[in-house]
Design a protein around this motif. Structure first.
Motif, PDB file in Angstrom:
ATOM      1  N   LEU A  80      11.009 -14.592  -4.884  1.00 60.56           N
ATOM      2  CA  LEU A  80       9.884 -15.517  -4.893  1.00 60.56           C
ATOM      3  C   LEU A  80       9.324 -15.591  -3.484  1.00 60.56           C
ATOM      4  CD1 LEU A  80       8.178 -17.779  -6.296  1.00 60.56           C
ATOM      5  CD2 LEU A  80       9.930 -19.387  -5.519  1.00 60.56           C
ATOM      6  N   GLY A  81       8.009 -15.468  -3.360  1.00 64.37           N
ATOM      7  CA  GLY A  81       7.376 -15.505  -2.051  1.00 64.37           C
ATOM      8  C   GLY A  81       6.325 -16.599  -1.959  1.00 64.37           C
ATOM      9  N   ALA A  82       6.232 -17.236  -0.794  1.00 66.28           N
ATOM     10  CA  ALA A  82       5.212 -18.239  -0.514  1.00 66.28           C
ATOM     11  C   ALA A  82       4.897 -18.156   0.978  1.00 66.28           C
ATOM     12  CB  ALA A  82       5.689 -19.631  -0.921  1.00 66.28           C
ATOM     13  N   HIS A  83       4.091 -19.091   1.487  1.00 60.09           N
ATOM     14  CA  HIS A  83       3.810 -19.068   2.930  1.00 60.09           C
ATOM     15  C   HIS A  83       3.852 -20.462   3.512  1.00 60.09           C
ATOM     16  CE1 HIS A  83      -0.488 -20.393   2.725  1.00 60.09           C
ATOM     17  NE2 HIS A  83      -0.532 -19.695   1.598  1.00 60.09           N
ATOM     18  N   THR A  84       4.242 -20.540   4.778  1.00 63.21           N
ATOM     19  CA  THR A  84       4.492 -21.812   5.447  1.00 63.21           C
ATOM     20  C   THR A  84       3.287 -22.349   6.203  1.00 63.21           C
ATOM     21  OG1 THR A  84       5.308 -20.658   7.423  1.00 63.21           O
ATOM     22  CG2 THR A  84       6.952 -21.308   5.765  1.00 63.21           C
ATOM     23  N   SER A 258      19.236 -13.711  -6.079  1.00 68.50           N
ATOM     24  CA  SER A 258      17.944 -14.377  -5.979  1.00 68.50           C
ATOM     25  C   SER A 258      17.540 -14.476  -4.521  1.00 68.50           C
ATOM     26  CB  SER A 258      18.010 -15.784  -6.587  1.00 68.50           C
ATOM     27  OG  SER A 258      18.468 -15.737  -7.923  1.00 68.50           O
ATOM     28  N   LEU A 259      16.233 -14.410  -4.272  1.00 71.40           N
ATOM     29  CA  LEU A 259      15.729 -14.419  -2.893  1.00 71.40           C
ATOM     30  C   LEU A 259      14.441 -15.216  -2.819  1.00 71.40           C
ATOM     31  CD1 LEU A 259      15.630 -11.509  -0.364  1.00 71.40           C
ATOM     32  CD2 LEU A 259      13.501 -12.742  -0.856  1.00 71.40           C
ATOM     33  N   LEU A 260      14.341 -16.052  -1.819  1.00 69.96           N
ATOM     34  CA  LEU A 260      13.116 -16.789  -1.493  1.00 69.96           C
ATOM     35  C   LEU A 260      12.674 -16.377  -0.106  1.00 69.96           C
ATOM     36  CD1 LEU A 260      11.036 -19.183  -1.879  1.00 69.96           C
ATOM     37  CD2 LEU A 260      12.752 -20.616  -0.728  1.00 69.96           C
ATOM     38  N   ILE A 261      11.410 -15.972   0.030  1.00 71.24           N
ATOM     39  CA  ILE A 261      10.851 -15.708   1.349  1.00 71.24           C
ATOM     40  C   ILE A 261       9.591 -16.526   1.529  1.00 71.24           C
ATOM     41  CG2 ILE A 261       9.672 -13.628   0.477  1.00 71.24           C
ATOM     42  CD1 ILE A 261       9.911 -12.546   3.429  1.00 71.24           C
ATOM     43  N   CYS A 262       9.524 -17.251   2.633  1.00 73.49           N
ATOM     44  CA  CYS A 262       8.346 -18.035   2.986  1.00 73.49           C
ATOM     45  C   CYS A 262       7.852 -17.534   4.341  1.00 73.49           C
ATOM     46  CB  CYS A 262       8.677 -19.520   3.038  1.00 73.49           C
ATOM     47  SG  CYS A 262       9.231 -20.200   1.452  1.00 73.49           S
ATOM     48  N   ASN A 263       6.736 -16.817   4.311  1.00 71.36           N
ATOM     49  CA  ASN A 263       6.187 -16.183   5.516  1.00 71.36           C
ATOM     50  C   ASN A 263       5.179 -17.083   6.215  1.00 71.36           C
ATOM     51  OD1 ASN A 263       6.404 -13.362   3.592  1.00 71.36           O
ATOM     52  ND2 ASN A 263       7.177 -13.264   5.687  1.00 71.36           N
ATOM     53  N   LYS A 301      14.323  -2.268  -9.766  1.00 72.99           N
ATOM     54  CA  LYS A 301      14.776  -3.223 -10.786  1.00 72.99           C
ATOM     55  C   LYS A 301      14.347  -4.659 -10.460  1.00 72.99           C
ATOM     56  CE  LYS A 301      17.639  -0.510 -13.286  1.00 72.99           C
ATOM     57  NZ  LYS A 301      17.650  -0.396 -14.758  1.00 72.99           N
ATOM     58  N   SER A 302      13.813  -4.870  -9.278  1.00 73.03           N
ATOM     59  CA  SER A 302      13.498  -6.228  -8.814  1.00 73.03           C
ATOM     60  C   SER A 302      12.101  -6.645  -9.250  1.00 73.03           C
ATOM     61  CB  SER A 302      13.607  -6.297  -7.288  1.00 73.03           C
ATOM     62  OG  SER A 302      14.917  -5.990  -6.849  1.00 73.03           O
ATOM     63  N   LEU A 303      11.824  -7.942  -9.049  1.00 74.84           N
ATOM     64  CA  LEU A 303      10.494  -8.482  -9.323  1.00 74.84           C
ATOM     65  C   LEU A 303      10.209  -9.597  -8.328  1.00 74.84           C
ATOM     66  CD1 LEU A 303       8.718  -8.924 -12.615  1.00 74.84           C
ATOM     67  CD2 LEU A 303       8.808 -10.926 -11.138  1.00 74.84           C
ATOM     68  N   GLY A 388       7.044  -1.915  -2.527  1.00 72.13           N
ATOM     69  CA  GLY A 388       7.061  -1.175  -3.781  1.00 72.13           C
ATOM     70  C   GLY A 388       7.673  -1.955  -4.924  1.00 72.13           C
ATOM     71  N   VAL A 389       7.672  -3.277  -4.836  1.00 77.52           N
ATOM     72  CA  VAL A 389       8.307  -4.119  -5.846  1.00 77.52           C
ATOM     73  C   VAL A 389       7.252  -4.622  -6.832  1.00 77.52           C
ATOM     74  CG1 VAL A 389       8.087  -6.224  -4.440  1.00 77.52           C
ATOM     75  CG2 VAL A 389       9.862  -6.075  -6.204  1.00 77.52           C
ATOM     76  N   ARG A 390       7.601  -4.692  -8.111  1.00 75.65           N
ATOM     77  CA  ARG A 390       6.709  -5.283  -9.111  1.00 75.65           C
ATOM     78  C   ARG A 390       6.426  -6.727  -8.730  1.00 75.65           C
ATOM     79  NH1 ARG A 390       9.770  -5.162 -14.495  1.00 75.65           N
ATOM     80  NH2 ARG A 390      11.494  -5.633 -13.068  1.00 75.65           N
ATOM     81  N   THR A 391       5.159  -7.118  -8.847  1.00 76.64           N
ATOM     82  CA  THR A 391       4.754  -8.420  -8.323  1.00 76.64           C
ATOM     83  C   THR A 391       3.744  -9.076  -9.252  1.00 76.64           C
ATOM     84  OG1 THR A 391       5.085  -7.635  -6.049  1.00 76.64           O
ATOM     85  CG2 THR A 391       3.747  -9.615  -6.323  1.00 76.64           C
ATOM     86  N   ILE A 392       3.824 -10.392  -9.342  1.00 80.58           N
ATOM     87  CA  ILE A 392       2.813 -11.185 -10.022  1.00 80.58           C
ATOM     88  C   ILE A 392       2.371 -12.305  -9.109  1.00 80.58           C
ATOM     89  CG2 ILE A 392       4.593 -12.599 -11.159  1.00 80.58           C
ATOM     90  CD1 ILE A 392       2.576 -12.998 -13.459  1.00 80.58           C
TER      91      ILE A 392
END
Length: 428
Positions: A80-84, A258-263, A301-303, A388-392
């Motif tokens: 899961l990605g978001a931004h700070t 599971s991974l969370l990244i907030c850029n 295999k990731s999303l 190269g990861v599948r993303t929505i």
């Protein structure tokens, strides 16, 4: 449950006036949730069942649960990605201005600021300060004045008769906030003011070397509306997504990876060491899975869910939306689609997201910008291209995006929280 979520979200918003403060707050909550902080300069030994996090530049963060179910190359990682960061007024390096006995600070626009909303607000100042200690060490410290210390007064309509019909704003000359009146002609050093504010029992400052500070609205977040339908706050774009992702990964068990990244720096293009175009996520995955073939299998295999706010249809400006794609506040998360890849959504990732929403009884909407209007973007296409990861791309509908005070649906936070909890625990 939604009321508790909103109360905790509001606390997070109110204590996170800058990306530095948001990252510090998230770090503290991860530590309390059993995560171990890793330093990029150290060697790592991550093991299945472990919960870890790293920060970069004090303003971006990755939290990771190393799942125990199956090898990473076989099941991938739920990301899961978001931004700070949020649009704001950032203080210039040599900001001191003294005009007609008023002390002001020169500012530059950070991101796509909705400038008119910054007038006549009670402003405070926060960020990171780099200083030399009395022991000779070079240190960083977070600074937050908290109380309102500045204002940008509007010009009276008597002096600008076209203010309501033909107003334009000059960011250089009309946005410097007023901090106080001066009584002498002696020059005032802003760094000396910062030194005085920093000094305490734990911090002994010899001199302030530099700073990254921005003004923010000191008014706290609120639940608004006759039926308490709305959340109003600064920085809903995109601390709302950061907080809901943080809560979901803290509550997740250790079975699924599971991974969370907030850029940081999404609002200015993400081109930095800690932005989505930087190497932070790739570096982390490479250290997690050093062997190339296994790493590429894992990514396949990731999303990635890129969570960023969506434009809710404004009842006073209905014509600004495509007639079939105007998201309504409190009607659930929004799938964001753009034919020119300003969003990374495709039919596969969109289909998966719709299926997950069905599984947890969460309503879902779609957003496509009008064909005769431009479209913003997110970290989604950047991460998809870099990794190269599948993303929505998804998000909660909001009003007044990039205003000093934005509006979101009070029910929508519960919907997205429920979906993200399911995503980290069960989605496949």
């Amino acid at each position: 449950m939604t009321d508790l979520c909103n109360a905790q979200l509001r606390s997070f918003l109110d204590t996170s006036p800058t990306p530095f403060h948001a990252t510090k707050t998230m770090s503290d909550q991860l530590l309390a949730g059993g995560f171990e902080q890793l330093q990029e300069a150290d060697e790592w030994d991550m093991q299945p069942g472990g919960r870890y996090f790293i920060t970069r530049n004090d303003s971006s963060i990755i939290a990771f649960i190393y799942g125990t179910d199956e090898p990473l190359a076989e099941v991938g990682i739920r990301m899961l990605g978001a931004h700070t960061d949020s649009p704001c007024l950032k203080v210039k390096p040599t900001p001191e201005l003294s005009v007609e006995g008023y002390f002001q600070l020169g500012v530059e626009l950070y991101g796509g600021v909705l400038q008119s909303t910054w007038f006549d607000r009670d402003l405070s100042l926060a960020g990171r300060v780099t200083y030399k200690s009395t022991k000779g060490d070079i240190c960083n410290a977070l600074l937050n004045f908290e109380s309102p210390i500045a204002v940008i007064p509007s010009l009276a309509i008597h002096l600008d008769r076209e203010a309501n019909t033909n107003r334009s704003i000059n960011a250089q000359t009309q946005l410097p906030p007023i901090l106080f009146q001066t009584e002498t002609d002696d020059p005032i050093e802003f760094r000396e003011l910062l030194k005085q504010e920093l000094q305490n029992d734990d911090i002994a400052v010899e001199s302030v070397l530099d700073f990254e500070l921005c003004f923010y609205d000191s008014q706290q977040s609120a639940i608004v509306g006759l039926n308490r339908d709305f959340i109003t706050s600064a920085r809903l774009d995109n601390l709302l997504s950061c907080y809901l992702g943080l809560s979901a990964i803290i509550d997740a068990d250790n079975k699924r990876s599971s991974l969370l990244i907030c850029n940081d720096h999404e609002e200015v293009g993400s081109v930095s060491a800690c932005g989505a175009k930087g190497s932070m996520l790739d570096d982390f995955i490479s250290r997690l899975i050093p062997e190339t073939q296994s790493r590429l299998r894992c990514i396949n295999k990731s999303l990635m869910i890129s969570a960023d706010n969506a434009h809710g249809i404004h009842p006073n400006f209905v014509d600004k939306h495509d007639e079939n794609h105007g998201p309504i506040l409190n009607h659930g998360p929004v799938i964001k689609v753009n034919a020119n890849q300003r969003y990374a959504t495709n039919s596969e990732t969109s289909g998966l997201f719709r299926y997950w929403c069905q599984q947890v009884d969460v309503p879902v909407q779609s957003f496509v910008t009008r064909s005769d209007m431009g479209c913003g973007s997110t970290i989604g296409p950047i991460t998809a291209a870099e990794m190269g990861v599948r993303t929505i791309d998804i998000g909660l509908p909001t009003f007044a995006m990039h205003s000093i005070r934005e509006v979101a649906g009070a029910k929508d936070t519960g919907y997205l929280s429920k979906l993200l909890t399911y995503y980290f625990a069960h989605a496949s």
